[in-house]
Design a protein around this motif. Structure first.
Motif, PDB file in Angstrom:
ATOM      1  N   LEU A  20       0.800  -1.217   0.000  1.00 35.94           N
ATOM      2  CA  LEU A  20       0.000   0.000   0.000  1.00 35.94           C
ATOM      3  C   LEU A  20       0.836   1.273   0.000  1.00 35.94           C
ATOM      4  N   ALA A  21       2.118   1.156   0.314  1.00 33.82           N
ATOM      5  CA  ALA A  21       2.892   2.367   0.552  1.00 33.82           C
ATOM      6  C   ALA A  21       3.182   3.154  -0.727  1.00 33.82           C
ATOM      7  N   ALA A  22       3.496   2.428  -1.798  1.00 34.79           N
ATOM      8  CA  ALA A  22       3.931   3.117  -2.999  1.00 34.79           C
ATOM      9  C   ALA A  22       2.783   3.855  -3.680  1.00 34.79           C
ATOM     10  N   LYS A  23       3.071   5.074  -4.136  1.00 30.65           N
ATOM     11  CA  LYS A  23       2.084   5.854  -4.874  1.00 30.65           C
ATOM     12  C   LYS A  23       2.500   5.933  -6.341  1.00 30.65           C
ATOM     13  N   ALA A  24       1.531   6.009  -7.208  1.00 27.20           N
ATOM     14  CA  ALA A  24       1.826   6.080  -8.635  1.00 27.20           C
ATOM     15  C   ALA A  24       2.608   7.356  -8.934  1.00 27.20           C
ATOM     16  N   PRO A  25       3.688   7.256  -9.723  1.00 24.16           N
ATOM     17  CA  PRO A  25       4.473   8.440 -10.049  1.00 24.16           C
ATOM     18  C   PRO A  25       3.659   9.445 -10.855  1.00 24.16           C
ATOM     19  N   ARG A  26       3.891  10.731 -10.604  1.00 20.72           N
ATOM     20  CA  ARG A  26       3.180  11.790 -11.298  1.00 20.72           C
ATOM     21  C   ARG A  26       4.022  12.314 -12.449  1.00 20.72           C
ATOM     22  N   ILE A  27       3.367  13.037 -13.328  1.00 20.11           N
ATOM     23  CA  ILE A  27       4.045  13.561 -14.509  1.00 20.11           C
ATOM     24  C   ILE A  27       5.155  14.544 -14.125  1.00 20.11           C
ATOM     25  N   GLU A  28       4.988  15.197 -12.953  1.00 19.01           N
ATOM     26  CA  GLU A  28       6.014  16.138 -12.484  1.00 19.01           C
ATOM     27  C   GLU A  28       7.325  15.422 -12.182  1.00 19.01           C
ATOM     28  N   MET A  29       7.235  14.166 -11.669  1.00 16.84           N
ATOM     29  CA  MET A  29       8.438  13.392 -11.388  1.00 16.84           C
ATOM     30  C   MET A  29       9.176  13.069 -12.683  1.00 16.84           C
ATOM     31  N   VAL A  30       8.414  12.712 -13.716  1.00 14.96           N
ATOM     32  CA  VAL A  30       9.021  12.421 -15.017  1.00 14.96           C
ATOM     33  C   VAL A  30       9.730  13.666 -15.556  1.00 14.96           C
ATOM     34  N   ALA A  31       9.052  14.809 -15.432  1.00 12.57           N
ATOM     35  CA  ALA A  31       9.638  16.064 -15.921  1.00 12.57           C
ATOM     36  C   ALA A  31      10.944  16.380 -15.204  1.00 12.57           C
ATOM     37  N   GLN A  32      10.974  16.158 -13.887  1.00 12.58           N
ATOM     38  CA  GLN A  32      12.176  16.438 -13.108  1.00 12.58           C
ATOM     39  C   GLN A  32      13.320  15.518 -13.533  1.00 12.58           C
ATOM     40  N   LEU A  33      13.024  14.237 -13.735  1.00  7.72           N
ATOM     41  CA  LEU A  33      14.057  13.291 -14.153  1.00  7.72           C
ATOM     42  C   LEU A  33      14.601  13.627 -15.538  1.00  7.72           C
ATOM     43  N   ALA A  34      13.730  14.105 -16.413  1.00  5.63           N
ATOM     44  CA  ALA A  34      14.141  14.407 -17.787  1.00  5.63           C
ATOM     45  C   ALA A  34      14.722  15.803 -17.933  1.00  5.63           C
ATOM     46  N   GLY A  35      14.546  16.648 -16.913  1.00  6.26           N
ATOM     47  CA  GLY A  35      15.033  18.008 -16.997  1.00  6.26           C
ATOM     48  C   GLY A  35      14.245  18.878 -17.948  1.00  6.26           C
ATOM     49  N   VAL A  36      12.922  18.599 -18.048  1.00  4.55           N
ATOM     50  CA  VAL A  36      12.051  19.376 -18.917  1.00  4.55           C
ATOM     51  C   VAL A  36      10.813  19.777 -18.125  1.00  4.55           C
ATOM     52  N   SER A  37       9.917  20.508 -18.771  1.00  2.54           N
ATOM     53  CA  SER A  37       8.683  20.916 -18.104  1.00  2.54           C
ATOM     54  C   SER A  37       7.632  19.813 -18.220  1.00  2.54           C
ATOM     55  N   PRO A  38       6.627  19.813 -17.321  1.00  2.24           N
ATOM     56  CA  PRO A  38       5.548  18.821 -17.428  1.00  2.24           C
ATOM     57  C   PRO A  38       4.828  18.873 -18.768  1.00  2.24           C
ATOM     58  N   ILE A  39       4.664  20.068 -19.335  1.00  2.00           N
ATOM     59  CA  ILE A  39       3.970  20.156 -20.624  1.00  2.00           C
ATOM     60  C   ILE A  39       4.775  19.484 -21.734  1.00  2.00           C
ATOM     61  N   THR A  40       6.110  19.510 -21.608  1.00  2.00           N
ATOM     62  CA  THR A  40       6.948  18.825 -22.596  1.00  2.00           C
ATOM     63  C   THR A  40       6.776  17.316 -22.488  1.00  2.00           C
ATOM     64  N   VAL A  41       6.653  16.815 -21.255  1.00  2.00           N
ATOM     65  CA  VAL A  41       6.393  15.386 -21.066  1.00  2.00           C
ATOM     66  C   VAL A  41       5.066  15.014 -21.717  1.00  2.00           C
ATOM     67  N   SER A  42       4.044  15.850 -21.489  1.00  2.00           N
ATOM     68  CA  SER A  42       2.737  15.585 -22.066  1.00  2.00           C
ATOM     69  C   SER A  42       2.807  15.552 -23.591  1.00  2.00           C
ATOM     70  N   ARG A  43       3.546  16.492 -24.176  1.00  2.00           N
ATOM     71  CA  ARG A  43       3.666  16.510 -25.632  1.00  2.00           C
ATOM     72  C   ARG A  43       4.424  15.295 -26.144  1.00  2.00           C
TER      73      ARG A  43
END
Length: 350
Positions: A20-43
């Motif tokens: 139960l502990a783990a939460k689904a990663p959010r798009i903001e985490m992906v953006a931080q790892l990639a060094g881009v903005s969340p909107i870039t991840v979405s695109r």
């Protein structure tokens, strides 16, 4: 007379229970790892042709590292306007479950909600997978044709913070809301009918756990009140088709010993049992009486007609839809826990 509570088994610490502990990663985490903005991840996920190859590769690598799953309903979910309602049935072949889903849809679809149907197959493993999928999907609400036994799954569903309706049983402690009936009372009704018809060598055919065990409890207790001990009990782990009923009756007859009536605690089992009995040249009910539960279309068509215990499955689904619709509109239902009456439909098999 109020419905008898079903003492539904609660299971904790099961090997298949979700963490139960783990939460689904959010798009903001992906953006931080990639060094881009969340909107870039979405695109990168939805309109990759608008980005350079290097940026797309960077985003996809971050998606893989984080375990992020793109959700087609994410925009609606972030704004709190999900229109998806998940409905999980125990067996998609059951006509009763199908009627309940129709009743649910009649209440929710005119309000703009979409139903997503899944099958749990009476399986803890599939139930666990279902809970995990709901964490990433996060629908507006969820309905089950059954009650959740795994405590870890019950807690996970509470943590979703969405309306939940359980059905097809009558426990004291539903997760949230409940539209059900007493399986113990159903079993007792079956025993009373057979005893009143003069049968004394009673047997039970049904699932070994869950609602089957509760129906067996009521059947056995009511027989005991008349001084009877069940002649035989045949349990099955899963019920998938009419063939399971044929196999169960074969097992019953192979064990030998006198039996004059069988309560099959599932409509598929009862239909299969009647077909197998006739295939073996047994006269129903003079050689063997058969009583079912569920009342599918075949019950009135197979000779000599299946006597069955039932409730209004469409009404059950409709009531569940009413409860969900009220909650989704921000209202608190007046009766969040409801029980349905059981009915005995008498035909020729008893």
């Amino acid at each position: 007379m109020p419905a008898t509570y079903d003492n539904v088994v609660r299971v904790s610490g099961h090997a298949e229970a979700p963490r139960l502990a783990a939460k689904a990663p959010r798009i903001e985490m992906v953006a931080q790892l990639a060094g881009v903005s969340p909107i870039t991840v979405s695109r990168a996920l939805r309109q990759p042709e608008k980005l350079s190859e290097a940026t797309r590769r960077k985003v996809l690598e971050a998606v893989e590292r984080s375990g992020y799953e793109s959700n087609p309903h994410a925009r609606a979910l972030r704004s709190g306007r999900s229109t998806l309602v998940a409905a999980f049935v125990s067996n998609i072949l059951s006509q009763q479950f199908g009627l309940a889903i129709q009743g649910l849809a009649a209440e929710l679809e005119p309000e703009g909600y979409e139903l997503m149907i899944g099958q749990t197959s009476y399986s803890y493993a599939k139930e666990v997978a279902m809970v995990r999928s709901l964490r990433s999907l996060r629908p507006a609400a969820v309905m089950f044709t059954g009650v959740i036994e795994l405590e870890e799954n019950r807690q996970a569903l509470r943590e979703l913070g969405i309306p939940v309706v359980e059905t097809w049983a009558f426990p004291r402690d539903p997760i949230d809301m409940l539209v059900g009936f007493s399986n113990v009372d159903a079993g007792a009704m079956a025993a009373r009918h057979l005893i009143e018809k003069g049968y004394r060598r009673l047997t039970f055919i049904g699932r070994s756990g869950g609602r089957g065990a509760l129906r067996l409890q009521g059947f056995r207790e009511e027989a005991g009140r008349s001084g009877l001990t069940l002649a035989r009990i045949v349990t099955v782990d899963e019920v998938q088709s009419i063939a399971d009923g044929r196999t169960a009756l074969t097992t019953l007859l192979a064990e030998g010993g006198p039996v004059d009536a069988a309560f099959c605690a599932n409509d598929l089992l009862a239909t299969g049992a009647v077909i197998e009995a006739r295939a073996r040249g047994l006269a129903v009910p003079s050689d063997l009486a058969i009583l079912g539960f569920g009342d599918n279309d075949a019950a009135g068509e197979i000779a000599p007609g299946l006597t069955t215990i039932s409730m209004d499955a469409h009404d059950l689904g409709r009531r569940a839809g009413e409860l969900l619709r009220a909650r989704l509109a921000g209202q608190e239902p007046q009766h969040a826990i409801q029980s349905l009456p059981l009915h005995l439909i008498t035909r020729g098999s008893t």
